[in-house]
Write an enzyme that holds these catalytic residues in place. Structure first.
Site, PDB file in Angstrom:
ATOM      1  NE  ARG A   1      -1.905  -1.184   3.767  1.00 33.73           N
ATOM      2  CZ  ARG A   1      -1.890  -2.490   4.076  1.00 33.73           C
ATOM      3  NH1 ARG A   1      -2.360  -3.805   3.649  1.00 33.73           N
ATOM      4  NH2 ARG A   1      -1.060  -2.475   5.482  1.00 33.73           N
TER       5      ARG A   1
ATOM      6  NE  ARG B   1      -2.147   5.379   8.100  1.00 36.91           N
ATOM      7  CZ  ARG B   1      -2.213   4.818   9.382  1.00 36.91           C
ATOM      8  NH1 ARG B   1      -2.204   5.139  10.269  1.00 36.91           N
ATOM      9  NH2 ARG B   1      -2.422   3.222   9.031  1.00 36.91           N
TER      10      ARG B   1
ATOM     11  NE  ARG C   1      15.478 -12.365   6.763  1.00 36.67           N
ATOM     12  CZ  ARG C   1      16.604 -12.320   6.665  1.00 36.67           C
ATOM     13  NH1 ARG C   1      17.550 -12.913   6.496  1.00 36.67           N
ATOM     14  NH2 ARG C   1      17.759 -11.404   7.977  1.00 36.67           N
TER      15      ARG C   1
ATOM     16  NE  ARG D   1       9.594  -6.271  15.724  1.00 40.14           N
ATOM     17  CZ  ARG D   1       8.163  -6.542  15.670  1.00 40.14           C
ATOM     18  NH1 ARG D   1       7.446  -5.471  15.001  1.00 40.14           N
ATOM     19  NH2 ARG D   1       7.546  -7.913  15.621  1.00 40.14           N
TER      20      ARG D   1
ATOM     21  CD  GLU E   1      11.355  -8.887  16.580  1.00 42.58           C
ATOM     22  OE1 GLU E   1      10.392  -8.390  14.971  1.00 42.58           O
ATOM     23  OE2 GLU E   1      11.155  -8.707  17.444  1.00 42.58           O
TER      24      GLU E   1
ATOM     25  CE1 TYR F   1       3.818 -12.639   8.975  1.00 39.61           C
ATOM     26  CE2 TYR F   1       2.232 -11.870   8.117  1.00 39.61           C
ATOM     27  CZ  TYR F   1       3.090 -12.249   9.250  1.00 39.61           C
ATOM     28  OH  TYR F   1       2.754 -10.634  10.359  1.00 39.61           O
TER      29      TYR F   1
ATOM     30  CG  ASP G   1      -2.171  -9.697   9.834  1.00 38.78           C
ATOM     31  OD1 ASP G   1      -1.163 -10.564   9.862  1.00 38.78           O
ATOM     32  OD2 ASP G   1      -2.068  -9.238   8.765  1.00 38.78           O
TER      33      ASP G   1
END
Length: 384
Positions: A174, A178, A250, A280, A301, A349, A351
């Site tokens: 996307r 914004r 990964r 992160r 991480e 992948y 969710d």
């Protein structure tokens, strides 16, 4: 309907949801998992030192527009309101993500209104790239070189281990900007976190007299002969003993540390600079803002290539992997008596809400095939 003897390989979301549906339909269900806990990579547990509820394999935030899935998870666990926000440290400053009007104004030292910011980004974007083919081209086309370098390039290189010029544009699906001050990470209708954690939720899903749960037990293909059907949520290539090679993933390494008080003031702080080795830091007590803890648990991480003994997290799905995947899919379609499900079983992948949706659909499809006396296919959601 004749009672069937069914095997679920994996006690994560896929195996739990399908297993529960089969047990409620009157079938005998055995669920195996080689780990000593349920819930797969969603596993949560209390840290002994601080009492913080920790996402052991990295944070999982529940968000969906699927009302049935939302109703399903709330049947087994109380989900409390949680709005996910992410910050990033880049070039010596802290910014909000996803890139929004505040990020743009802060980065350029401006006070632009939405139309002014949109015009500014349009001016610096590389409009010569009409059809972006790579991740880098997609980013340059939509946000220009400055924001790409600051927020996307370094993080992506660390996360995927390759140059953004070698990644497909589809990874950046996307428009990554914004033109308002909304810094909510997810826009879905239903968002929340389980009050007692995901492991408690999965344990309740599995709490049925028709389910025999066996933890710490590894699956072998010979076991399939003792069951009428197998639902397999382990690695697709692993089912075939990696006969055609290993599909690329990964994996993640976590460096846990504890502090007193509030370490970073947010749940997730990304690090976009390429010279910072980790991607992160996650601070887990912020994932349960209704709780109060004096101490805090954080994870640094690190992302790297997945080895044979590592936990696979993110399927790479580049050209070489897709060619190998196609051959494994052919083998799976010829197997009979087994359906491959979930993130690992379909090498995609997913969710959590999509995983649950596909598990519900797969379970219903199997019950229909069983009633009709027809064979359940290897995939209810084809990987390709």
């Amino acid at each position: 309907m004749t009672e069937l003897n069914l095997l679920m390989v994996g006690a994560g979301l896929s195996g739990a949801v399908i297993g529960r549906m089969m047990a409620e339909a009157g079938h005998k269900v055995t669920i195996l998992d080689e780990r000593d806990h349920v819930a797969g990579n969603c596993h949560t547990e209390r840290d002994a030192e601080t009492g913080v509820l920790v996402h052991i394999y990295g944070p999982h935030i529940f968000h969906t527009d699927d009302a049935e899935v939302w109703e399903y998870v709330n049947r087994f666990e109380t989900f409390l309101p949680y709005n996910h926000r992410v910050k990033t440290t880049s070039q010596g400053q802290v910014f909000s993500l996803p890139i929004n009007l505040h990020t743009i104004n802060q980065y350029y030292g401006k006070t632009m209104r939405p139309d002014e910011a949109r015009a500014h980004i349009a001016e610096i974007a590389d409009t010569s790239i009409e059809t972006p083919q790579t991740f880098e081209e997609q980013a340059l086309r939509f946000v220009g070189p400055d924001l790409y370098e600051a927020f996307l390039k370094g993080y992506t290189m660390k996360q995927w281990g390759v140059s953004p010029t070698d990644l497909p544009a589809s990874i950046l699906k996307r428009l990554p900007v914004r033109f308002n001050y909304d810094d909510h990470y997810f826009f879905h209708q239903f968002k929340g976190m389980p009050q007692d954690g995901y492991t408690a939720m999965v344990e309740r899903i599995l709490d049925h007299p028709g389910i025999d749960l066996r933890l710490g037990q590894r699956f072998s293909r010979e076991m399939a002969e003792r069951f009428d059907h197998v639902f397999y949520s382990g690695p697709l290539d692993g089912y075939f003993d990696y006969a055609l090679g290993r599909l690329g993933y990964r994996t993640l390494d976590f460096e846990k540390f504890t502090e007193i008080g509030d370490y970073q003031g947010c749940a997730v702080m990304n690090y976009g600079d390429p010279d910072v080795p980790y991607t992160r830091i996650t601070e887990h007590k912020h994932f349960a803002p209704w709780e109060d803890h004096e101490g805090t648990v954080c994870y640094r991480e690190y992302s790297r290539a997945c080895g044979a003994d590592d936990i696979p997290y993110y399927p790479i799905r580049l050209m070489g992997e897709m060619e190998m995947l196609g051959r494994y899919v052919e083998h799976a379609n010829q197997e009979g008596g087994v359906t491959f499900v979930g993130r690992l079983g379909t090498y995609r992948y997913l969710d959590m809400d999509v995983t649950i949706r596909e598990a519900l659909d797969t379970g219903r499809a199997f019950l229909k095939h069983a009633a009709d006396g027809t064979q359940m296919p290897a995939f209810s959601k084809p990987p390709l």
